[in-house]
Write an enzyme that holds these catalytic residues in place. Structure first.
Site, PDB file in Angstrom:
ATOM      1  N   ARG A   1       0.851  -1.190   0.000  1.00  0.00           N
ATOM      2  CA  ARG A   1       0.000   0.000   0.000  1.00  0.00           C
ATOM      3  C   ARG A   1       0.886   1.239   0.000  1.00  0.00           C
ATOM      4  O   ARG A   1       1.598   1.506   0.970  1.00  0.00           O
ATOM      5  CB  ARG A   1      -0.907  -0.007   1.237  1.00  0.00           C
TER       6      ARG A   1
ATOM      7  N   SER B   1     -12.916  -3.466  -0.417  1.00  0.00           N
ATOM      8  CA  SER B   1     -13.282  -2.972   0.908  1.00  0.00           C
ATOM      9  C   SER B   1     -14.799  -2.856   1.024  1.00  0.00           C
ATOM     10  O   SER B   1     -15.471  -2.441   0.082  1.00  0.00           O
ATOM     11  CB  SER B   1     -12.657  -1.597   1.151  1.00  0.00           C
TER      12      SER B   1
ATOM     13  N   LYS C   1      -5.539   5.100   8.528  1.00  0.00           N
ATOM     14  CA  LYS C   1      -6.498   5.631   7.565  1.00  0.00           C
ATOM     15  C   LYS C   1      -7.632   6.308   8.314  1.00  0.00           C
ATOM     16  O   LYS C   1      -8.154   5.764   9.294  1.00  0.00           O
ATOM     17  CB  LYS C   1      -7.044   4.487   6.695  1.00  0.00           C
TER      18      LYS C   1
END
Length: 213
Positions: free
Chosen positions: A41, A110, A139
Site C-alpha cells: 500500500r 473494501s 487511515k
C-alpha cells in the site's frame, strides 16, 4: 471465485519513517515468520518508484511463495504481475477492475455494509476487507461494528478479513464473527521484533479461527 488463498494473517504495508532497506527488511521478516499474504500500500509514491518498489517486494514474496496484492493500482498489479489487487470504495467499479485484471488474479474489495459486500461479490470480488473495526491512525475512516462484520459475513459467500486497529490483544474480539483472517499494519510494521510478533499473532488468530469452526 474459489481461488486458493490463505487470508489468516494478512500484512498491509505502511512506510512510516523507514528507509527502503529497512522497509524491505520488515517485509522479509514478516514473510519468513508466518504472514500468509502481503498487500503493498503506497499512497504517496509516483508511478515509477511504486513500480520499482513493487518489483523488490515481489522478489521477497515470491521467495516465500506468498501472494502479493497491490493496493488500488491496477496498472502496478499488471506491470509486476502481482497475484492481485485490492480496491476501496473510491476506486474503479469492481466489475471494471475484474475485467482489467482477468479471471485468474485475486480481487479484494473494501466493504463497510452488507449491501456493498453483496455488490462486490456479485461483481467479481474474491474476498472482502471489512473495517475499520477499531480506531486506526493508518487511515481516516468511519468505524465498522463487530455486529456489522458478522452481518456481512452471514450475507456473502466469499471470505473476508477484518481490518483497522487490530492488535494482538484484541484478536479475541473476532471469535464467532465468520472472518477468514485479519489484516494488520502497524502491529507488524512497527514491532520491535517483527518475527516474534508475527509468530505470536499467527498463533492467536489461528486459535480464534479454530474456535469458530
Amino acid at each position: 471465485m474459489g481461488k486458493t488463498m490463505d487470508l489468516t494473517l494478512y500484512l498491509v504495508t505502511g512506510r512510516y519513517d523507514f528507509n527502503e532497506a529497512e522497509f524491505l527488511s520488515v517485509i522479509d521478516a514478516a514473510c519468513k515468520n508466518g504472514v500468509t499474504l502481503v498487500q503493498l500500500r503506497e499512497k504517496e509514491l509516483v508511478t515509477g518508484k511504486f513500480y520499482d518498489l513493487a518489483l523488490q517486494v515481489k522478489a521477497i514474496t515470491d521467495r516465500y511463495h506468498i501472494p502479493l496484492i497491490i493496493n488500488d493500482r491496477v496498472d502496478i498489479c499488471l506491470a509486476v504481475d502481482a497475484t492481485g489487487v485490492h480496491i476501496g470504495d473510491d476506486e474503479l467499479p469492481v466489475e471494471i477492475v475484474r475485467a482489467m485484471i482477468g479471471p485468474e488474479k485475486i480481487l479484494g474489495v473494501s466493504a463497510k455494509t452488507v449491501e456493498r459486500g453483496l455488490e462486490a461479490e456479485e461483481a467479481g470480488a474474491d474476498y472482502l476487507g471489512i473495517g475499520a473495526i477499531f480506531p486506526t491512525k493508518t487511515k481516516d475512516t468511519a468505524l465498522t461494528s463487530i455486529e456489522t462484520l458478522k452481518a456481512i459475513n452471514e450475507a456473502v459467500r466469499i471470505p473476508s478479513v477484518a481490518i483497522g486497529g487490530i492488535k494482538e490483544d484484541n484478536l479475541i474480539d473476532f471469535c464467532g464473527t465468520g472472518i477468514a483472517g485479519v489484516s494488520i499494519v502497524s502491529e507488524i510494521m512497527r514491532a520491535k521484533n517483527v518475527g516474534e510478533k508475527v509468530r505470536q499473532l499467527k498463533q492467536k488468530i489461528e486459535e480464534v479461527l479454530e474456535e469458530q469452526k
